[in-house]
Design a protein around this motif. Structure first.
Motif, PDB file in Angstrom:
ATOM      1  N   GLY A 141      30.213  37.603  38.597  1.00 19.85           N
ATOM      2  CA  GLY A 141      31.420  38.094  38.967  1.00 19.85           C
ATOM      3  C   GLY A 141      31.943  37.953  40.334  1.00 19.85           C
ATOM      4  N   ASP A 184      35.343  38.465  41.002  1.00 18.21           N
ATOM      5  CA  ASP A 184      36.708  38.647  40.544  1.00 18.21           C
ATOM      6  C   ASP A 184      37.521  39.461  41.074  1.00 18.21           C
ATOM      7  N   SER A 228      37.297  44.113  40.046  1.00 22.35           N
ATOM      8  CA  SER A 228      36.497  43.320  39.110  1.00 22.35           C
ATOM      9  C   SER A 228      36.184  43.879  37.689  1.00 22.35           C
ATOM     10  N   VAL A 243      33.991  42.107  35.737  1.00 24.36           N
ATOM     11  CA  VAL A 243      32.585  42.218  35.668  1.00 24.36           C
ATOM     12  C   VAL A 243      31.942  43.588  36.267  1.00 24.36           C
TER      13      VAL A 243
END
Length: 282
Positions: free
Chosen positions: A162, A164, A168, A170
């Motif tokens: 992850g 992101d 996030s 994730v």
């Protein structure tokens, strides 16, 4: 249409961190698939400072040579009292620093770094890049993960990474430690053409103006064509349920007591967007 892709490594997020991760894996011979939620790859923000440990890793990724064409290599960093203008201390990036750390301290535009990493990933035969892939769910398969996107696409992978961002998807699946916490500080930042600069410390210097609950950072970018300025302060009007805090008026109020050089520089600090700062408490 639901499409299932089984891949060894899946990276979520096509920013600087995600692209660097994909490139690092590819240089070890691993096939990598990277998905990004935005329609195209791009970077928000202006300057980034990269210390010797970072430039060493960029060399390992094979991109440091290309970075040299865009970066600025400052000779020193100075810390200055934002209220009095007094020089507090300085760090010399010269010969002694180079001998100690081998690699340089550099500054550059974030979009230039992202473009260089993106080009390197596109040139790799083992990296697949996709945009318009918004991840909405992550499921643990025991020996891997299953990722589902808003458009119905699914990706099954052996390892999921992850990258992101602040919120996030994730991270929420792995830690579920709640939303990031606003620290009540706000930043105004941006790069301006060098000819618009009113006050600077020169092309070879990173300057930190520091004071109680505020600071201003200045340094050149993109071969000296741009000048990056970041003004940060703690708001006295923060409310979690409102955006009416950290305003331009507050920016002016906080910096009104600073040294004349700071106030002159503040005139050219971009005001088109305010950036609330967040943290994730341990």
């Amino acid at each position: 249409m639901n499409q299932l892709h089984r891949i060894p490594f899946l990276v979520i997020g096509g920013g600087i961190g995600g692209l660097a991760t994909a490139l690092a894996l590819s240089r070890k011979g691993y096939p990598v698939h990277l998905i990004e939620r935005a329609p195209e790859f791009g970077e928000i923000g202006a300057g980034i400072q990269i210390a010797p440990n970072g430039s060493r890793m960029l060399d390992d990724l094979g991109v440091l040579g290309k970075i040299r064409a865009y970066a600025v290599y400052p000779q020193r960093l100075i810390l200055v009292d934002a209220l009095s203008g007094e020089l507090l201390t300085a760090l010399d990036f010269g010969e002694k620093f180079q001998r100690a750390y081998t690699y340089p301290y550099l500054v550059m535009h974030r979009s230039d770094l992202l473009t260089i990493l993106l080009d390197a990933c596109r040139q790799s035969d083992v990296i697949t890049l996709e945009t318009n892939r918004e991840v909405v769910a992550v499921d643990d398969l025991g020996d891997g993960a299953l990722v589902t996107c808003a458009d119905g696409s699914t990706y099954e992978c052996d390892a999921l990474i992850g990258a992101d961002g602040l919120r996030s998807v994730v991270r929420k699946h792995v830690l579920d430690d709640g939303e990031p916490v606003c620290v009540e500080f706000v930043a105004y930042r941006g790069a301006i053409p060098m000819e618009e600069v009113i006050e600077s410390a020169g092309m070879d210097t990173i300057r930190y103006w520091i004071g109680p609950n505020l600071h201003l950072i200045q340094y050149p970018l993109r071969r000296g064509e741009l000048y990056n300025q970041v003004a940060v302060f703690k708001s006295n009007r923060y409310r979690a349920d409102s955006d009416d805090w950290g305003t331009e008026d507050e920016l002016e109020e906080h910096f009104a007591r600073t040294d004349e050089s700071v106030r002159k520089a503040l005139v050219r600090v971009k005001r088109d967007r305010r950036w609330p700062l967040y943290d994730r408490p341990a």
